[in-house]
Design a protein around this motif. Structure first.
Motif, PDB file in Angstrom:
ATOM      1  N   LYS A  79       0.941  -1.352   0.021  1.00  0.00           N
ATOM      2  CA  LYS A  79       0.081   0.121   0.186  1.00  0.00           C
ATOM      3  C   LYS A  79       0.953   1.308  -0.182  1.00  0.00           C
ATOM      4  O   LYS A  79       2.063   1.399  -0.112  1.00  0.00           O
ATOM      5  CB  LYS A  79      -1.058  -0.077   1.066  1.00  0.00           C
ATOM      6  CG  LYS A  79      -1.865  -1.198   1.229  1.00  0.00           C
ATOM      7  CD  LYS A  79      -2.606  -1.542   2.386  1.00  0.00           C
ATOM      8  CE  LYS A  79      -3.627  -0.527   2.657  1.00  0.00           C
ATOM      9  NZ  LYS A  79      -4.769  -0.807   1.718  1.00  0.00           N
ATOM     10  N   ASP A  80       0.252   2.460  -0.177  1.00  0.00           N
ATOM     11  CA  ASP A  80       0.925   3.629  -0.325  1.00  0.00           C
ATOM     12  C   ASP A  80       2.038   3.809   0.899  1.00  0.00           C
ATOM     13  O   ASP A  80       3.139   4.371   0.578  1.00  0.00           O
ATOM     14  CB  ASP A  80       0.244   4.912  -0.073  1.00  0.00           C
ATOM     15  CG  ASP A  80      -0.969   4.827   0.995  1.00  0.00           C
ATOM     16  OD1 ASP A  80      -0.967   3.947   1.903  1.00  0.00           O
ATOM     17  OD2 ASP A  80      -1.747   5.944   1.107  1.00  0.00           O
ATOM     18  N   ASN A  81       1.627   3.549   1.975  1.00  0.00           N
ATOM     19  CA  ASN A  81       2.922   3.873   3.052  1.00  0.00           C
ATOM     20  C   ASN A  81       4.027   2.861   3.085  1.00  0.00           C
ATOM     21  O   ASN A  81       5.049   3.043   3.500  1.00  0.00           O
ATOM     22  CB  ASN A  81       1.941   3.482   4.602  1.00  0.00           C
ATOM     23  CG  ASN A  81       1.210   4.762   4.836  1.00  0.00           C
ATOM     24  OD1 ASN A  81       1.424   5.798   4.247  1.00  0.00           O
ATOM     25  ND2 ASN A  81       0.073   4.441   6.074  1.00  0.00           N
ATOM     26  N   HIS A  82       3.670   1.494   2.677  1.00  0.00           N
ATOM     27  CA  HIS A  82       4.787   0.561   2.232  1.00  0.00           C
ATOM     28  C   HIS A  82       5.872   1.137   1.105  1.00  0.00           C
ATOM     29  O   HIS A  82       6.901   1.205   1.331  1.00  0.00           O
ATOM     30  CB  HIS A  82       4.081  -0.769   1.791  1.00  0.00           C
ATOM     31  CG  HIS A  82       3.440  -1.298   2.966  1.00  0.00           C
ATOM     32  ND1 HIS A  82       2.097  -1.495   2.609  1.00  0.00           N
ATOM     33  CD2 HIS A  82       3.707  -1.879   3.968  1.00  0.00           C
ATOM     34  CE1 HIS A  82       1.571  -2.239   3.702  1.00  0.00           C
ATOM     35  NE2 HIS A  82       2.548  -2.532   4.342  1.00  0.00           N
ATOM     36  N   ILE A  83       5.044   1.805   0.335  1.00  0.00           N
ATOM     37  CA  ILE A  83       5.720   2.417  -1.038  1.00  0.00           C
ATOM     38  C   ILE A  83       6.604   3.465  -0.573  1.00  0.00           C
ATOM     39  O   ILE A  83       7.835   3.559  -0.889  1.00  0.00           O
ATOM     40  CB  ILE A  83       4.747   2.969  -2.041  1.00  0.00           C
ATOM     41  CG1 ILE A  83       3.979   1.502  -2.728  1.00  0.00           C
ATOM     42  CG2 ILE A  83       5.444   3.586  -3.183  1.00  0.00           C
ATOM     43  CD1 ILE A  83       2.923   1.827  -3.421  1.00  0.00           C
ATOM     44  N   ALA A  84       6.023   4.497   0.385  1.00  0.00           N
ATOM     45  CA  ALA A  84       6.502   5.534   0.820  1.00  0.00           C
ATOM     46  C   ALA A  84       7.943   5.179   1.650  1.00  0.00           C
ATOM     47  O   ALA A  84       9.193   5.709   1.590  1.00  0.00           O
ATOM     48  CB  ALA A  84       5.897   6.473   1.729  1.00  0.00           C
ATOM     49  N   VAL A  85       7.726   4.151   2.500  1.00  0.00           N
ATOM     50  CA  VAL A  85       9.192   3.778   3.197  1.00  0.00           C
ATOM     51  C   VAL A  85      10.111   2.995   2.526  1.00  0.00           C
ATOM     52  O   VAL A  85      11.375   3.161   2.564  1.00  0.00           O
ATOM     53  CB  VAL A  85       8.537   2.660   4.333  1.00  0.00           C
ATOM     54  CG1 VAL A  85       9.908   2.179   5.113  1.00  0.00           C
ATOM     55  CG2 VAL A  85       7.597   3.405   5.293  1.00  0.00           C
ATOM     56  N   CYS A  86       9.644   2.484   1.240  1.00  0.00           N
ATOM     57  CA  CYS A  86      10.767   1.643   0.521  1.00  0.00           C
ATOM     58  C   CYS A  86      11.018   2.641  -0.409  1.00  0.00           C
ATOM     59  O   CYS A  86      12.174   2.142  -1.294  1.00  0.00           O
ATOM     60  CB  CYS A  86      10.159   0.573  -0.231  1.00  0.00           C
ATOM     61  SG  CYS A  86       9.718  -0.991   1.146  1.00  0.00           S
ATOM     62  N   GLY A  87      10.520   3.940  -0.765  1.00  0.00           N
ATOM     63  CA  GLY A  87      11.366   4.692  -1.799  1.00  0.00           C
ATOM     64  C   GLY A  87      10.723   4.489  -3.045  1.00  0.00           C
ATOM     65  O   GLY A  87      11.402   4.925  -4.233  1.00  0.00           O
ATOM     66  N   GLY A  88       9.594   3.933  -3.530  1.00  0.00           N
ATOM     67  CA  GLY A  88       8.808   3.519  -4.764  1.00  0.00           C
ATOM     68  C   GLY A  88       8.303   2.261  -4.880  1.00  0.00           C
ATOM     69  O   GLY A  88       8.490   1.290  -4.219  1.00  0.00           O
ATOM     70  N   ILE A  89       7.331   2.248  -5.946  1.00  0.00           N
ATOM     71  CA  ILE A  89       6.727   0.692  -6.069  1.00  0.00           C
ATOM     72  C   ILE A  89       7.851  -0.385  -6.738  1.00  0.00           C
ATOM     73  O   ILE A  89       7.796  -1.309  -6.095  1.00  0.00           O
ATOM     74  CB  ILE A  89       5.576   1.070  -7.607  1.00  0.00           C
ATOM     75  CG1 ILE A  89       4.485   1.838  -6.660  1.00  0.00           C
ATOM     76  CG2 ILE A  89       5.088  -0.312  -7.989  1.00  0.00           C
ATOM     77  CD1 ILE A  89       3.360   2.138  -7.646  1.00  0.00           C
ATOM     78  N   GLY A  90       8.869   0.052  -7.598  1.00  0.00           N
ATOM     79  CA  GLY A  90       9.721  -0.795  -7.822  1.00  0.00           C
ATOM     80  C   GLY A  90      10.641  -1.377  -6.754  1.00  0.00           C
ATOM     81  O   GLY A  90      10.740  -2.700  -6.596  1.00  0.00           O
ATOM     82  N   PRO A  91      11.169  -0.670  -6.103  1.00  0.00           N
ATOM     83  CA  PRO A  91      11.962  -1.018  -4.656  1.00  0.00           C
ATOM     84  C   PRO A  91      11.073  -2.082  -3.766  1.00  0.00           C
ATOM     85  O   PRO A  91      11.679  -2.808  -3.266  1.00  0.00           O
ATOM     86  CB  PRO A  91      12.560   0.247  -4.023  1.00  0.00           C
ATOM     87  CG  PRO A  91      12.638   1.189  -5.184  1.00  0.00           C
ATOM     88  CD  PRO A  91      11.314   0.805  -6.148  1.00  0.00           C
ATOM     89  N   ALA A  92       9.665  -1.268  -3.671  1.00  0.00           N
ATOM     90  CA  ALA A  92       8.874  -2.159  -2.821  1.00  0.00           C
ATOM     91  C   ALA A  92       8.724  -3.491  -3.143  1.00  0.00           C
ATOM     92  O   ALA A  92       8.539  -4.476  -2.439  1.00  0.00           O
ATOM     93  CB  ALA A  92       7.495  -1.379  -2.501  1.00  0.00           C
ATOM     94  N   VAL A  93       8.501  -3.538  -4.318  1.00  0.00           N
ATOM     95  CA  VAL A  93       7.967  -5.100  -5.056  1.00  0.00           C
ATOM     96  C   VAL A  93       9.434  -5.792  -4.963  1.00  0.00           C
ATOM     97  O   VAL A  93       9.394  -7.206  -4.697  1.00  0.00           O
ATOM     98  CB  VAL A  93       7.470  -4.991  -6.491  1.00  0.00           C
ATOM     99  CG1 VAL A  93       7.303  -6.344  -7.031  1.00  0.00           C
ATOM    100  CG2 VAL A  93       6.219  -4.249  -6.573  1.00  0.00           C
ATOM    101  N   ALA A  94      10.543  -5.398  -5.396  1.00  0.00           N
ATOM    102  CA  ALA A  94      11.764  -6.004  -5.341  1.00  0.00           C
ATOM    103  C   ALA A  94      11.915  -6.737  -4.026  1.00  0.00           C
ATOM    104  O   ALA A  94      12.453  -7.662  -3.714  1.00  0.00           O
ATOM    105  CB  ALA A  94      12.794  -5.080  -5.813  1.00  0.00           C
ATOM    106  N   ARG A  95      11.877  -5.739  -2.645  1.00  0.00           N
ATOM    107  CA  ARG A  95      12.122  -6.146  -1.666  1.00  0.00           C
ATOM    108  C   ARG A  95      11.113  -7.448  -1.149  1.00  0.00           C
ATOM    109  O   ARG A  95      11.659  -8.360  -0.688  1.00  0.00           O
ATOM    110  CB  ARG A  95      11.933  -5.165  -0.385  1.00  0.00           C
ATOM    111  CG  ARG A  95      12.959  -3.917  -0.501  1.00  0.00           C
ATOM    112  CD  ARG A  95      12.692  -3.352   0.874  1.00  0.00           C
ATOM    113  NE  ARG A  95      13.316  -1.873   0.925  1.00  0.00           N
ATOM    114  CZ  ARG A  95      13.467  -1.180   2.086  1.00  0.00           C
ATOM    115  NH1 ARG A  95      12.642  -1.604   2.981  1.00  0.00           N
ATOM    116  NH2 ARG A  95      14.143   0.123   1.788  1.00  0.00           N
TER     117      ARG A  95
END
Length: 278
Positions: free
Chosen positions: A165-181
């Motif tokens: 969700k948006d807060n996960h994306i914010a912590v990870c620095g973007g959608i790409g990095p969030a999905v990669a993690r």
């Protein structure tokens, strides 16, 4: 489907909550050997859910009670339909009555509301799914009620899948990095869903390898554009502000799933009674 073992534990909690030390009314009014014969009936049209749980409540409180279930979950019944009959020691019937009614009224209310939403998307490719916005402690049975009404279940809990969700994306620095993690440590068969509230994010989620993309609070034109952009490569879920009067046009956009909390959070209980048999 609910777990019978978990249901027994829940029933014990429900009965303990309602009875307390004892049912004072029946203790002072009803003799131990008095018998009763009652029937549970629908006082309005409805879709049934939780009828076997209601029967289990009577049986768990007093094993001597003879309960006969007349319908099954998912049945659509008219006003006056007999749902079950119960006979045996009157004390047991009267003490367990309210707990049994509360559960089947709540669950059938959810199933009935769900059926309305399912009917509203009939003829489209969209399927109705629920959310985690459920009554604490009742999620298992409320999600079962959704399936009784023809809907599908989303995640049962946080351990059932990855929802970025948006807060996960914010912590990870973007959608790409969030999905990669997420992908790095994820069990092989577990899916990743990404919540997007803008069209540019849909493209990012697709490029990042999301398995499912949620279109959160998007306009109808943007949903149509997202369907064209994704072109069937991954399923799309529409969510946010879904109501009975808006779900039809949303289904027409071509999304695969539509999720709403209205079928669980806002479903009214239906009217079911327990009356003495003649």
């Amino acid at each position: 489907m609910y777990d019978p073992f978990q249901i027994d534990r829940l029933i014990d909690l429900w009965l303990a909550e309602d009875i307390g030390y004892c049912d004072l009314t029946v203790q002072v009014m009803i003799e131990p050997d008095e018998q009763g014969h009652f029937y549970m009936n629908a006082r309005e049209p409805m879709t049934i859910s939780g009828i076997e749980i209601a029967a289990a409540i009577f049986r768990r409180y007093d094993k001597r009670l003879d309960v006969e279930v007349k319908v099954k979950d998912g049945d659509v019944v008219e006003k006056g339909a007999v749902l079950l009959t119960v006979r045996g020691p009157a004390r047991g019937i009267l003490t367990a009555e309210r707990t049994a009614l509360n559960i089947v009224q709540r669950m059938s209310g959810i199933a009935t509301e769900t059926a309305k939403y399912v009917a509203a998307v009939a003829g489209t490719k969209a399927r109705l799914i629920d959310t985690r916005k459920t009554t604490p402690g009742l999620r298992m049975i409320e999600k079962h009620a959704v399936t009784s009404g023809g809907g599908l279940n989303h995640r049962l809990g946080l351990d059932n899948g990855v929802m970025i969700k948006d807060n996960h994306i914010a912590v990870c620095g973007g959608i790409g990095p969030a999905v990669a993690r997420a992908r790095k440590s994820l069990p092989t068969l577990t899916k990743i869903e990404v919540e997007c509230d803008r069209l540019d994010q849909v493209g990012e989620a697709l490029a990042a390898g999301a398995d499912v993309i949620m279109l959160d609070n998007m306009s109808i034109p943007d949903m149509k554009a997202a369907v064209e952009l994704v072109a069937g490569r991954v399923p799309l879920e529409a969510s946010g502000g879904i109501r009975l009067d808006t779900i039809g046009p949303i289904a027409q956009t071509g999304v695969n799933y539509i999720s709403t909390s209205k079928i669980t959070q806002s479903a009214p209980a239906v009217d079911i009674g327990l009356d003495e048999a003649e």
